[in-house]
Design a protein around this motif. Structure first.
Motif, PDB file in Angstrom:
ATOM      1  N   ASN A  46       0.835  -1.204   0.000  1.00 53.16           N
ATOM      2  CA  ASN A  46       0.000   0.000   0.000  1.00 53.16           C
ATOM      3  C   ASN A  46       0.866   1.248   0.000  1.00 53.16           C
ATOM      4  O   ASN A  46       2.028   1.224   0.417  1.00 53.16           O
ATOM      5  N   ILE A  47       0.272   2.352  -0.419  1.00 53.60           N
ATOM      6  CA  ILE A  47       0.953   3.643  -0.354  1.00 53.60           C
ATOM      7  C   ILE A  47       1.259   3.943   1.121  1.00 53.60           C
ATOM      8  O   ILE A  47       0.451   3.690   2.002  1.00 53.60           O
ATOM      9  N   LEU A  48       2.440   4.478   1.413  1.00 53.09           N
ATOM     10  CA  LEU A  48       2.979   4.830   2.730  1.00 53.09           C
ATOM     11  C   LEU A  48       3.431   3.619   3.547  1.00 53.09           C
ATOM     12  O   LEU A  48       3.826   3.785   4.704  1.00 53.09           O
ATOM     13  N   ASP A  49       3.408   2.413   2.977  1.00 55.37           N
ATOM     14  CA  ASP A  49       3.952   1.250   3.683  1.00 55.37           C
ATOM     15  C   ASP A  49       5.475   1.297   3.669  1.00 55.37           C
ATOM     16  O   ASP A  49       6.086   1.830   2.738  1.00 55.37           O
ATOM     17  N   ALA A  50       6.086   0.717   4.688  1.00 54.08           N
ATOM     18  CA  ALA A  50       7.541   0.658   4.795  1.00 54.08           C
ATOM     19  C   ALA A  50       8.067  -0.561   4.049  1.00 54.08           C
ATOM     20  O   ALA A  50       7.491  -1.642   4.119  1.00 54.08           O
ATOM     21  N   LEU A  51       9.165  -0.356   3.350  1.00 52.67           N
ATOM     22  CA  LEU A  51       9.879  -1.429   2.669  1.00 52.67           C
ATOM     23  C   LEU A  51      11.282  -1.465   3.262  1.00 52.67           C
ATOM     24  O   LEU A  51      11.854  -0.418   3.568  1.00 52.67           O
ATOM     25  N   VAL A  52      11.845  -2.662   3.434  1.00 52.06           N
ATOM     26  CA  VAL A  52      13.156  -2.794   4.067  1.00 52.06           C
ATOM     27  C   VAL A  52      14.119  -3.480   3.114  1.00 52.06           C
ATOM     28  O   VAL A  52      13.826  -4.549   2.578  1.00 52.06           O
ATOM     29  N   ILE A  53      15.279  -2.855   2.918  1.00 49.97           N
ATOM     30  CA  ILE A  53      16.370  -3.449   2.144  1.00 49.97           C
ATOM     31  C   ILE A  53      17.485  -3.768   3.130  1.00 49.97           C
ATOM     32  O   ILE A  53      17.895  -2.904   3.900  1.00 49.97           O
ATOM     33  N   THR A  54      17.979  -5.000   3.107  1.00 39.38           N
ATOM     34  CA  THR A  54      19.114  -5.370   3.944  1.00 39.38           C
ATOM     35  C   THR A  54      20.327  -5.544   3.035  1.00 39.38           C
ATOM     36  O   THR A  54      20.343  -6.427   2.180  1.00 39.38           O
TER      37      THR A  54
ATOM     38  N   GLU B 220      24.417  -6.278   2.090  1.00 42.59           N
ATOM     39  CA  GLU B 220      25.295  -7.397   2.405  1.00 42.59           C
ATOM     40  C   GLU B 220      26.003  -7.225   3.741  1.00 42.59           C
ATOM     41  O   GLU B 220      26.283  -8.196   4.436  1.00 42.59           O
ATOM     42  N   ASN B 221      26.296  -5.971   4.125  1.00 37.70           N
ATOM     43  CA  ASN B 221      26.984  -5.713   5.398  1.00 37.70           C
ATOM     44  C   ASN B 221      26.020  -5.691   6.593  1.00 37.70           C
ATOM     45  O   ASN B 221      26.425  -5.413   7.712  1.00 37.70           O
ATOM     46  N   GLY B 222      24.730  -5.969   6.370  1.00 39.59           N
ATOM     47  CA  GLY B 222      23.737  -6.021   7.440  1.00 39.59           C
ATOM     48  C   GLY B 222      22.998  -4.721   7.678  1.00 39.59           C
ATOM     49  O   GLY B 222      22.048  -4.682   8.454  1.00 39.59           O
ATOM     50  N   GLN B 223      23.437  -3.630   7.028  1.00 44.32           N
ATOM     51  CA  GLN B 223      22.769  -2.339   7.191  1.00 44.32           C
ATOM     52  C   GLN B 223      21.386  -2.402   6.559  1.00 44.32           C
ATOM     53  O   GLN B 223      21.207  -2.923   5.465  1.00 44.32           O
ATOM     54  N   LYS B 224      20.397  -1.860   7.278  1.00 42.44           N
ATOM     55  CA  LYS B 224      19.030  -1.833   6.765  1.00 42.44           C
ATOM     56  C   LYS B 224      18.698  -0.435   6.282  1.00 42.44           C
ATOM     57  O   LYS B 224      18.974   0.543   6.960  1.00 42.44           O
ATOM     58  N   ILE B 225      18.089  -0.369   5.113  1.00 43.79           N
ATOM     59  CA  ILE B 225      17.626   0.900   4.554  1.00 43.79           C
ATOM     60  C   ILE B 225      16.111   0.810   4.459  1.00 43.79           C
ATOM     61  O   ILE B 225      15.566  -0.153   3.923  1.00 43.79           O
ATOM     62  N   ILE B 226      15.447   1.811   5.007  1.00 41.42           N
ATOM     63  CA  ILE B 226      13.990   1.862   5.000  1.00 41.42           C
ATOM     64  C   ILE B 226      13.530   2.726   3.829  1.00 41.42           C
ATOM     65  O   ILE B 226      14.033   3.830   3.632  1.00 41.42           O
ATOM     66  N   LEU B 227      12.572   2.223   3.083  1.00 41.02           N
ATOM     67  CA  LEU B 227      11.936   2.965   2.003  1.00 41.02           C
ATOM     68  C   LEU B 227      10.477   3.182   2.361  1.00 41.02           C
ATOM     69  O   LEU B 227       9.909   2.407   3.132  1.00 41.02           O
ATOM     70  N   GLU B 228       9.882   4.215   1.783  1.00 39.05           N
ATOM     71  CA  GLU B 228       8.454   4.432   1.969  1.00 39.05           C
ATOM     72  C   GLU B 228       7.786   4.437   0.600  1.00 39.05           C
ATOM     73  O   GLU B 228       8.173   5.204  -0.280  1.00 39.05           O
ATOM     74  N   CYS B 229       6.806   3.567   0.423  1.00 38.56           N
ATOM     75  CA  CYS B 229       6.089   3.435  -0.850  1.00 38.56           C
ATOM     76  C   CYS B 229       5.286   4.714  -1.102  1.00 38.56           C
ATOM     77  O   CYS B 229       4.479   5.122  -0.277  1.00 38.56           O
ATOM     78  N   GLN B 230       5.526   5.335  -2.262  1.00 36.11           N
ATOM     79  CA  GLN B 230       4.876   6.600  -2.583  1.00 36.11           C
ATOM     80  C   GLN B 230       3.906   6.533  -3.756  1.00 36.11           C
ATOM     81  O   GLN B 230       2.985   7.323  -3.837  1.00 36.11           O
ATOM     82  N   GLN B 231       4.145   5.572  -4.677  1.00 34.53           N
ATOM     83  CA  GLN B 231       3.342   5.567  -5.895  1.00 34.53           C
ATOM     84  C   GLN B 231       3.323   4.159  -6.484  1.00 34.53           C
ATOM     85  O   GLN B 231       4.326   3.451  -6.448  1.00 34.53           O
ATOM     86  N   HIS B 232       2.178   3.775  -7.026  1.00 33.54           N
ATOM     87  CA  HIS B 232       2.071   2.538  -7.779  1.00 33.54           C
ATOM     88  C   HIS B 232       2.291   2.887  -9.243  1.00 33.54           C
ATOM     89  O   HIS B 232       1.562   3.704  -9.797  1.00 33.54           O
ATOM     90  N   ILE B 233       3.296   2.254  -9.851  1.00 34.54           N
ATOM     91  CA  ILE B 233       3.566   2.521 -11.276  1.00 34.54           C
ATOM     92  C   ILE B 233       3.519   1.188 -12.011  1.00 34.54           C
ATOM     93  O   ILE B 233       4.425   0.388 -11.904  1.00 34.54           O
ATOM     94  N   GLY B 234       2.466   0.936 -12.689  1.00 30.82           N
ATOM     95  CA  GLY B 234       2.299  -0.344 -13.358  1.00 30.82           C
ATOM     96  C   GLY B 234       1.572  -1.322 -12.447  1.00 30.82           C
ATOM     97  O   GLY B 234       1.146  -0.985 -11.340  1.00 30.82           O
ATOM     98  N   GLU B 235       1.424  -2.546 -12.923  1.00 36.26           N
ATOM     99  CA  GLU B 235       0.645  -3.541 -12.189  1.00 36.26           C
ATOM    100  C   GLU B 235       1.372  -4.119 -10.990  1.00 36.26           C
ATOM    101  O   GLU B 235       0.754  -4.507 -10.016  1.00 36.26           O
ATOM    102  N   ASP B 236       2.698  -4.206 -11.053  1.00 38.84           N
ATOM    103  CA  ASP B 236       3.425  -4.869  -9.976  1.00 38.84           C
ATOM    104  C   ASP B 236       4.630  -4.073  -9.482  1.00 38.84           C
ATOM    105  O   ASP B 236       5.495  -4.605  -8.797  1.00 38.84           O
ATOM    106  N   THR B 237       4.709  -2.799  -9.808  1.00 39.61           N
ATOM    107  CA  THR B 237       5.867  -1.985  -9.457  1.00 39.61           C
ATOM    108  C   THR B 237       5.438  -0.785  -8.624  1.00 39.61           C
ATOM    109  O   THR B 237       4.395  -0.192  -8.864  1.00 39.61           O
ATOM    110  N   VAL B 238       6.277  -0.449  -7.645  1.00 40.07           N
ATOM    111  CA  VAL B 238       6.025   0.728  -6.814  1.00 40.07           C
ATOM    112  C   VAL B 238       7.245   1.644  -6.871  1.00 40.07           C
ATOM    113  O   VAL B 238       8.363   1.201  -7.106  1.00 40.07           O
ATOM    114  N   ARG B 239       7.004   2.918  -6.653  1.00 45.60           N
ATOM    115  CA  ARG B 239       8.078   3.903  -6.535  1.00 45.60           C
ATOM    116  C   ARG B 239       8.149   4.289  -5.064  1.00 45.60           C
ATOM    117  O   ARG B 239       7.140   4.632  -4.452  1.00 45.60           O
TER     118      ARG B 239
END
Length: 187
Positions: free
Chosen positions: A28-36, A38-57
Motif C-alpha cells: 500500500n501507499i505509505l507502507d515501509a519497505l526494508v532493504i538489507t 550485504e553488510n547487514g545495514q538496513k535501509i527503509i523505504l516508503e512506498c509513494q506511488q504505484h507505477i504499473g501492475e506490480d511496481t512501486v516507486r
C-alpha cells in the motif's frame, strides 16, 4: 509469508521496486519497505506511488549508495512507525524511529508504535488552557508576560539584551530538562 520484491531502478533517493514474483503483492501507499545490504545495514523505504501492475516507486529514508538492480526488498505491510510510551521522553529519534542520541535503542514493537503519517488530533482533544512562560525577569513577567506556545514580538534598540533574554530562557529550559534526564544535549 514474506512479501519480497526486487529493485528495478535507483535514481538518487527514488527506488523502483517490482513485486512480480509469485505470491508477492504490491504494498500500500505509505507502507515501509526494508532493504538489507550485504553488510547487514538496513535501509527503509516508503512506498509513494504505484507505477504499473506490480511496481512501486519508493523514497529512501537514508543514502542509496551501494543499492543495485536485483537486490531483494521486503514489504512490511505497516507504515514507518515511531516508538511510543514513557521510554521516549527526553530522547532524540530519526525519521524511521531509531534513537540517535547515543543513549541506547528503544525498541519499536510492530503494530504498537505510532505511524509517522497519522491523523492530526481532533480539535476537541486539544488543550485550550493558556499558560505563562516565566522568564525569571520580574519586569517582563509582571508587565509583559509571555504565553507558552504562542508568538510574541520583542522590540528594543541595539544592544539592550533581546538575544540574551531569548538565550537565557532557552538555557533555563534546557537545564531543567538536563537535570530531569541526567544528560545534556544543549552544548
Amino acid at each position: 509469508m514474506k512479501n519480497i520484491g526486487k529493485i528495478v531502478q535507483v535514481i538518487g533517493p527514488v527506488v523502483d521496486v517490482s513485486f512480480e514474483q509469485e505470491g508477492a503483492s504490491v504494498p500500500n501507499i505509505l507502507d515501509a519497505l526494508v532493504i538489507t545490504k550485504e553488510n547487514g545495514q538496513k535501509i527503509i523505504l516508503e512506498c509513494q506511488q504505484h507505477i504499473g501492475e506490480d511496481t512501486v516507486r519508493a523514497i529512501a529514508m537514508d543514502s542509496t549508495d551501494g543499492l543495485v538492480r536485483g537486490l531483494e526488498v521486503e514489504a512490511t505491510g505497516l507504515p514507518i512507525q515511531m516508538p511510543s510510551g514513557e521510554a521516549i521522553k527526553g530522547r532524540l529519534f530519526n525519521v524511521v524511529g531509531e534513537a540517535i542520541d547515543g543513549i541506547g535503542t528503544v525498541p519499536v514493537i510492530p503494530g504498537k508504535g505510532l505511524p509517522i503519517h497519522r491523523e492530526a488530533p481532533r480539535f476537541e482533544d486539544l488543550s485550550t488552557e493558556t499558560q505563562v512562560l516565566f522568564t525569571g525577569i520580574k519586569v517582563i513577567d509582571l508587565i509583559e508576560p509571555y504565553s507558552k506556545g504562542g508568538k510574541i514580538g520583542l522590540f528594543g534598540g541595539a544592544g539592550v539584551g533581546k538575544t540574551v533574554l531569548i538565550h537565557g530562557i532557552g538555557k533555563q529550559h534546557c537545564q531543567s530538562i538536563c537535570r530531569t534526564f541526567g544528560i545534556c544535549w544543549c552544548r
